[in-house]
Design a protein around this motif. Sequence first.
Motif, PDB file in Angstrom:
ATOM      1  N   ILE A 275       0.864  -1.176   0.000  1.00 33.11           N
ATOM      2  CA  ILE A 275       0.000   0.000   0.000  1.00 33.11           C
ATOM      3  C   ILE A 275       0.902   1.228   0.000  1.00 33.11           C
ATOM      4  O   ILE A 275       1.758   1.369   0.885  1.00 33.11           O
ATOM      5  CB  ILE A 275      -0.926   0.020   1.238  1.00 33.11           C
ATOM      6  N   GLU A 276       0.711   2.083  -0.990  1.00 39.89           N
ATOM      7  CA  GLU A 276       1.504   3.312  -1.134  1.00 39.89           C
ATOM      8  C   GLU A 276       3.004   3.035  -1.027  1.00 39.89           C
ATOM      9  O   GLU A 276       3.736   3.724  -0.314  1.00 39.89           O
ATOM     10  CB  GLU A 276       1.060   4.361  -0.112  1.00 39.89           C
TER      11      GLU A 276
ATOM     12  N   GLY B 155      -4.597  -7.053   4.200  1.00 37.42           N
ATOM     13  CA  GLY B 155      -4.466  -5.792   3.507  1.00 37.42           C
ATOM     14  C   GLY B 155      -5.138  -4.741   4.377  1.00 37.42           C
ATOM     15  O   GLY B 155      -5.307  -4.935   5.581  1.00 37.42           O
ATOM     16  N   GLU B 156      -5.565  -3.650   3.753  1.00 32.36           N
ATOM     17  CA  GLU B 156      -6.255  -2.589   4.479  1.00 32.36           C
ATOM     18  C   GLU B 156      -7.579  -2.307   3.776  1.00 32.36           C
ATOM     19  O   GLU B 156      -7.594  -2.017   2.575  1.00 32.36           O
ATOM     20  CB  GLU B 156      -5.402  -1.323   4.509  1.00 32.36           C
TER      21      GLU B 156
ATOM     22  N   ALA C 198      -8.310   0.400   0.876  1.00 29.93           N
ATOM     23  CA  ALA C 198      -7.072   0.974   0.342  1.00 29.93           C
ATOM     24  C   ALA C 198      -6.846   0.516  -1.096  1.00 29.93           C
ATOM     25  O   ALA C 198      -7.357  -0.526  -1.527  1.00 29.93           O
ATOM     26  CB  ALA C 198      -5.883   0.563   1.207  1.00 29.93           C
ATOM     27  N   ASP C 199      -6.071   1.301  -1.826  1.00 27.80           N
ATOM     28  CA  ASP C 199      -5.601   0.905  -3.148  1.00 27.80           C
ATOM     29  C   ASP C 199      -4.391   0.010  -2.914  1.00 27.80           C
ATOM     30  O   ASP C 199      -3.326   0.489  -2.527  1.00 27.80           O
ATOM     31  CB  ASP C 199      -5.226   2.133  -3.973  1.00 27.80           C
ATOM     32  N   MET C 200      -4.581  -1.282  -3.096  1.00 30.24           N
ATOM     33  CA  MET C 200      -3.544  -2.259  -2.767  1.00 30.24           C
ATOM     34  C   MET C 200      -2.961  -2.893  -4.026  1.00 30.24           C
ATOM     35  O   MET C 200      -3.669  -3.088  -5.011  1.00 30.24           O
ATOM     36  CB  MET C 200      -4.129  -3.369  -1.878  1.00 30.24           C
ATOM     37  N   LYS C 201      -1.717  -3.219  -3.938  1.00 29.17           N
ATOM     38  CA  LYS C 201      -1.040  -4.004  -4.970  1.00 29.17           C
ATOM     39  C   LYS C 201      -0.809  -5.378  -4.346  1.00 29.17           C
ATOM     40  O   LYS C 201      -0.072  -5.510  -3.367  1.00 29.17           O
ATOM     41  CB  LYS C 201       0.293  -3.378  -5.379  1.00 29.17           C
TER      42      LYS C 201
END
Length: 150
Positions: A15-16, A124-125, A128-131
């Motif tokens: 994330i980020e 994950g979160e 959130a925008d996750m990879k």
Amino acid sequence: MKTVIQRVLKASVVIEGEKVASIADGLLVLLGVVINDTEVDIEWLSNKILNLRVFGDQNGVMNKSVKDIDGDIIIVSQFTLHASTKKGNRPSYIKAAKPDIAIPLYEKFIQHMESDFGKKIQTGEFGADMKVELLNDGPVTIIIDSKNKE
């Protein structure tokens, strides 16, 4: 609740630019929550995932669960699992629970899984925008929907 479960040799969530979760052998669980999910769905699905025999035994037969191999688990929220594509080309997410419903159920699901699994589960979160990166083993990918248990 709907899940896509992938048997992995490794998986991670970024994330980020920061890696927030990483596992070796185990399961990557993508979890989608719908508006009418309850704790009954959590209990049933948690039990199903933790006892799902998708890992090879000494003969190479899928006869062991993630608990049996002392594997790891990453759970990632994924509302797009409930996409409806019946009309047009733009998916509709009407069945997906809004955050005020989905977040508490997502968190309870993680807590229930950890309690039954006996060890920490990485995540994950939510929102959130996750990879998400994974090396699928097999490949083995299983879809389970708690609304289709009979």
